[in-house]
Enzyme design. Structure first.
Site, PDB file in Angstrom:
ATOM      1  N   TYR A 292       1.035  -1.322  -0.014  1.00 52.35           N
ATOM      2  CA  TYR A 292      -0.195   0.182   0.006  1.00 52.35           C
ATOM      3  C   TYR A 292       0.867   1.359   0.127  1.00 52.35           C
ATOM      4  O   TYR A 292       1.863   1.248   0.693  1.00 52.35           O
ATOM      5  CB  TYR A 292      -0.925  -0.028   1.224  1.00 52.35           C
TER       6      TYR A 292
ATOM      7  N   ASP B 143       9.326   2.841  -0.461  1.00 55.68           N
ATOM      8  CA  ASP B 143       8.323   3.693   0.223  1.00 55.68           C
ATOM      9  C   ASP B 143       8.484   3.275   1.798  1.00 55.68           C
ATOM     10  O   ASP B 143       8.223   2.199   2.136  1.00 55.68           O
ATOM     11  CB  ASP B 143       6.873   2.874  -0.368  1.00 55.68           C
TER      12      ASP B 143
ATOM     13  N   LYS C  58       4.775   9.582   8.142  1.00 53.93           N
ATOM     14  CA  LYS C  58       4.307   9.115   9.630  1.00 53.93           C
ATOM     15  C   LYS C  58       5.582   9.854  10.643  1.00 53.93           C
ATOM     16  O   LYS C  58       5.516  10.871  11.019  1.00 53.93           O
ATOM     17  CB  LYS C  58       4.628   7.468   9.720  1.00 53.93           C
TER      18      LYS C  58
HETATM   19  P1  KE4 Z   1      -0.835   8.580   4.173  1.00 54.17           P
HETATM   20  O1  KE4 Z   1      -1.214   9.222   2.866  1.00 54.17           O
HETATM   21  O2  KE4 Z   1      -2.010   7.754   4.930  1.00 54.17           O
HETATM   22  O3  KE4 Z   1      -0.179   9.498   5.261  1.00 54.17           O
HETATM   23  O4  KE4 Z   1       0.314   7.309   3.908  1.00 54.17           O
HETATM   24  C1  KE4 Z   1      -0.025   6.331   2.933  1.00 54.17           C
HETATM   25  C2  KE4 Z   1       0.968   5.337   3.061  1.00 54.17           C
HETATM   26  C3  KE4 Z   1       1.853   5.181   2.252  1.00 54.17           C
HETATM   27  N1  KE4 Z   1       2.954   4.075   2.533  1.00 54.17           N
HETATM   28  C4  KE4 Z   1       2.807   3.286   3.379  1.00 54.17           C
HETATM   29  C5  KE4 Z   1       3.790   2.314   3.332  1.00 54.17           C
HETATM   30  C6  KE4 Z   1       1.689   3.318   4.200  1.00 54.17           C
HETATM   31  O5  KE4 Z   1       1.555   2.419   5.255  1.00 54.17           O
HETATM   32  C7  KE4 Z   1       0.916   4.413   4.189  1.00 54.17           C
HETATM   33  C8  KE4 Z   1      -0.404   4.546   5.261  1.00 54.17           C
HETATM   34  N2  KE4 Z   1      -0.447   3.503   6.023  1.00 54.17           N
HETATM   35  C9  KE4 Z   1      -1.672   3.336   6.507  1.00 54.17           C
HETATM   36  C10 KE4 Z   1      -1.678   2.063   7.664  1.00 54.17           C
HETATM   37  N3  KE4 Z   1      -1.038   0.985   7.153  1.00 54.17           N
HETATM   38  C11 KE4 Z   1      -2.411   4.481   7.264  1.00 54.17           C
HETATM   39  C12 KE4 Z   1      -3.747   4.289   8.046  1.00 54.17           C
HETATM   40  C13 KE4 Z   1      -4.980   4.495   7.332  1.00 54.17           C
HETATM   41  O6  KE4 Z   1      -5.181   4.505   5.946  1.00 54.17           O
HETATM   42  O7  KE4 Z   1      -5.659   5.255   8.072  1.00 54.17           O
END
Ligand code: KE4
Length: 424
Positions: A141, A236, A264
Site C-alpha cells: 500500500y 516507500d 509518519k
Molecule cells: P498516508 O497518505 O496515509 O499518510 O500514507 C499512505 C501510506 C504510504 N505508504 C505506506 C507504506 C503506508 O503504510 C501508508 C499509510 N499507512 C496506513 C496504515 N497501514 C495508514 C492508515 C490509514 O489509512 O488510515
C-alpha cells in the site's frame, strides 16, 4: 449506549462510515470503533474513560509515544508566531537536512501525506525516465492515489477492495503488479515491457498485508533489475523510515533506492511527509525542472516543528533507541510464539498471523484466519490492549512502551490467543 457508540452514531450522519479513514471503522473486527479522547506515552483513553496500552500509535508516527513533551512544546511555541505563511521558512531546510543526514538522500521535497509523497515520487520517476508504466507489489500500500490503488494493501485489503472503484481502467493499466519476494515476477514484467517501465515502488518491509519482511536477496535483486532495465527504484519508507533503523530499511538492508517516500515518523504525528533522493533526479522537480508538484501547506511551520523535533530526538538517541525497540519487539514476538501464533517482525514492527506459518507473500496472507484475528482483537481490547483492527496491519512499539506494559501485553497475548492458534 456508551459515549463512543453515541459519537459514532453522530459521526455516521455526516462522515462516510463515521470515520475519516476506512480502516478506523473496525469493520474487519465486527464492532463499533472506539472514539479516542486523548493519549499519553504508550496509553490512549477512549471517550468513556477506558485506558488501553496502544500499539496502533496513530499507525506508526509516534516513535516516542503520545504527547511527547518536547514535540508538543516545539509545536506550541511555533504556532504562537503563526500557523502557516505559504512562504519558505528556515526550519524546512533544517528538516530536509536531517532527512538527508540520516538516509543519504541529497535533496528533499516536503509534502503533507504519505500518499502525496508516493504519488509525487512516481510522477518524478516518470518525468525523469520519460516512461509511463510502473511496477508495484500486490498487497503493498502506497496511499490512495489512483495509479496505486491496484492490488493494494492496508484498508483496501481490509475492506476487500484491493482495486478501488473510480480508477479509470486505462490508468490502472499503467500499473503492473508483481509478487512480493518473487524476483522472477519482477524480471518477467521488465522483459515483457522493454523500455516502458519508469520505476519499481516497494515497501522495503511490507507492512500493509501484515508485516512481511523481504527475503534474503530480494531487495538487492530489485536494485539490480532497475539498474539493468533503466528504471528507478523507489523505497516507500513511510512506515519503515526512522523505524527499522536510523537510516530506515535502506540502511538495515544495505540497498540504496533512487528515491524515498517518507511519512509518519518524519512528521512527528503532524501531517507532514516527504520524498527524497539523488540530486540529479530531484532537480527535475518544479520550479527547477519540469515535473510539477505543489502544496499550500507543504512544509508548514507547525508540522515542520513536530517533524524536526522528532528527528532531532531520534538523532540524539540513535545509538540507544533501536536496540531498545528491538528488545521490546522481541518480547512481544516471544509471547505470540509461546501461544503458538506465528509472527513476522522487523524491529518494533510486527504482526501475528493466525495461520500454520508466518506468511512470506500476499498469497500466504490470504490463507490467514481473519475470524480468529477478530476474536483475538476483541480479547486484547477486553484486556486493555489496543492493536490495529485489521489482520493486514502492524503493531507499532514505541520507546515509551514500559517494561510493565510490555509484560502486561504479553500476558494478554497468552490469554487472547488461547485456542486460536491454527491447528491448536
Ligand atoms: P498516508 O497518505 O496515509 O499518510 O500514507 C499512505 C501510506 C504510504 N505508504 C505506506 C507504506 C503506508 O503504510 C501508508 C499509510 N499507512 C496506513 C496504515 N497501514 C495508514 C492508515 C490509514 O489509512 O488510515
Amino acid at each position: 449506549m456508551n459515549e463512543s457508540s453515541r459519537l459514532f452514531a453522530e459521526a455516521k450522519k455526516v462522515i462516510p462510515g463515521g470515520v475519516n479513514s476506512p480502516v478506523r471503522a473496525f469493520r474487519a473486527v465486527g464492532r463499533d470503533p472506539l472514539f479516542i479522547a486523548g493519549g499519553y506515552k504508550d496509553v490512549i483513553e477512549d471517550a468513556d474513560g477506558n485506558r488501553y496500552i496502544d500499539y496502533v500509535m496513530s499507525w506508526g508516527p509516534l516513535l516516542f509515544g503520545h504527547a511527547k513533551e518536547e514535540i508538543v512544546s516545539a509545536v506550541a511555541e511555533t504556532v504562537k508566531r503563526g500557523l502557516s505563511f505559504g512562504a519558505p521558512t528556515g526550519r524546512e531546510t533544517a528538516l530536509a537536512e536531517e532527512i538527508c543526514f540520516a538516509t543519504g538522500a541529497e535533496m528533499v521535497r516536503l509534502v503533507n501525506s504519505g500518499t502525496e509523497a508516493c504519488m509525487s515520487a512516481i510522477r518524478l520517476a516518470r518525468g525523469y525516465t520519460g516512461r509511463d508504466k510502473i511496477i508495484k507489489f500486490e498487497g503493498c500500500y502506497h496511499g490512495h492515489s489512483d495509479g496505486l490503488l491496484v492490488k493494494a494493501g492496508s484498508g483496501c485489503l481490509t475492506g476487500a477492495m484491493p482495486d478501488s472503484a473510480g480508477v479509470p481502467a486505462a490508468y490502472a493499466a499503467q500499473t503492473l503488479v508483481a509478487r512480493y519476494n518473487d524476483t522472477e515476477s519482477v524480471k518477467a514484467l521488465f522483459e515483457a515491457n522493454p523500455g516502458e517501465i519508469a520505476c519499481v515502488i516497494a515497501e522495503p518491509v511490507a507492512a500493509n498485508m501484515g508485516v512481511v519482511p523481504p527475503e534474503e536477496g530480494f531487495l538487492p535483486s530489485l536494485r539490480k533489475l532497475c539498474d539493468r532495465y533503466g528504471a528507478l527504484l523507489i523505497f516507500d519508507e513511510v512506515i519503515t523510515g526512522f523505524r527499522v533503523a536510523y537510516g530506515g530499511a535502506a540502511e538495515r538492508y544495505g540497498v540504496l533506492p533512487d528515491l524515498f517516500a517518507f511519512g509518519k515518523i518524519v512528521g512527528g504525528g503532524m501531517p507532514l511527509a516527504a520524498y527524497a533522493g539523488r540530486r540529479e533526479i530531484m532537480r527535475c522537480v518544479a520550479p527547477v525542472g519540469k515535473v510539477y508538484q505543489a502544496g499550500t501547506l507543504s512544509g508548514n511551520p507547525a508540522a515542520v516543528a513536530a517533524g524536526l523535533k522528532m528527528l532531532e530526538l531520534i538523532r540524539e538517541r540513535k545509538d540507544s533507541i533501536y536496540p531498545l525497540l528491538e528488545e521490546k519487539g522481541a518480547d512481544l514476538e516471544r509471547a505470540f510464539r509461546a501461544a503458538g501464533v506465528p509472527v513476522n517482525r522487523v524491529g518494533s514492527l510486527l504482526s501475528p498471523f493466525f495461520a500454520k506459518a508466518a506468511p512470506k507473500s500476499y498469497e500466504d496472507v490470504q490463507r490467514c484466519d481473519a475470524h480468529a484475528f477478530a476474536a483475538y482483537f476483541s480479547r486484547m481490547l477486553e484486556r486493555g490492549v489496543y492493536v490495529a483492527p485489521s489482520p493486514f496491519e502492524a503493531m507499532f512499539v514505541s520507546a515509551e512502551h514500559t517494561k510493565d506494559h510490555i509484560g502486561k501485553t504479553c500476558e494478554a497475548i497468552a490469554q487472547a490467543c488461547e485456542g486460536l492458534a491454527v491447528g491448536s
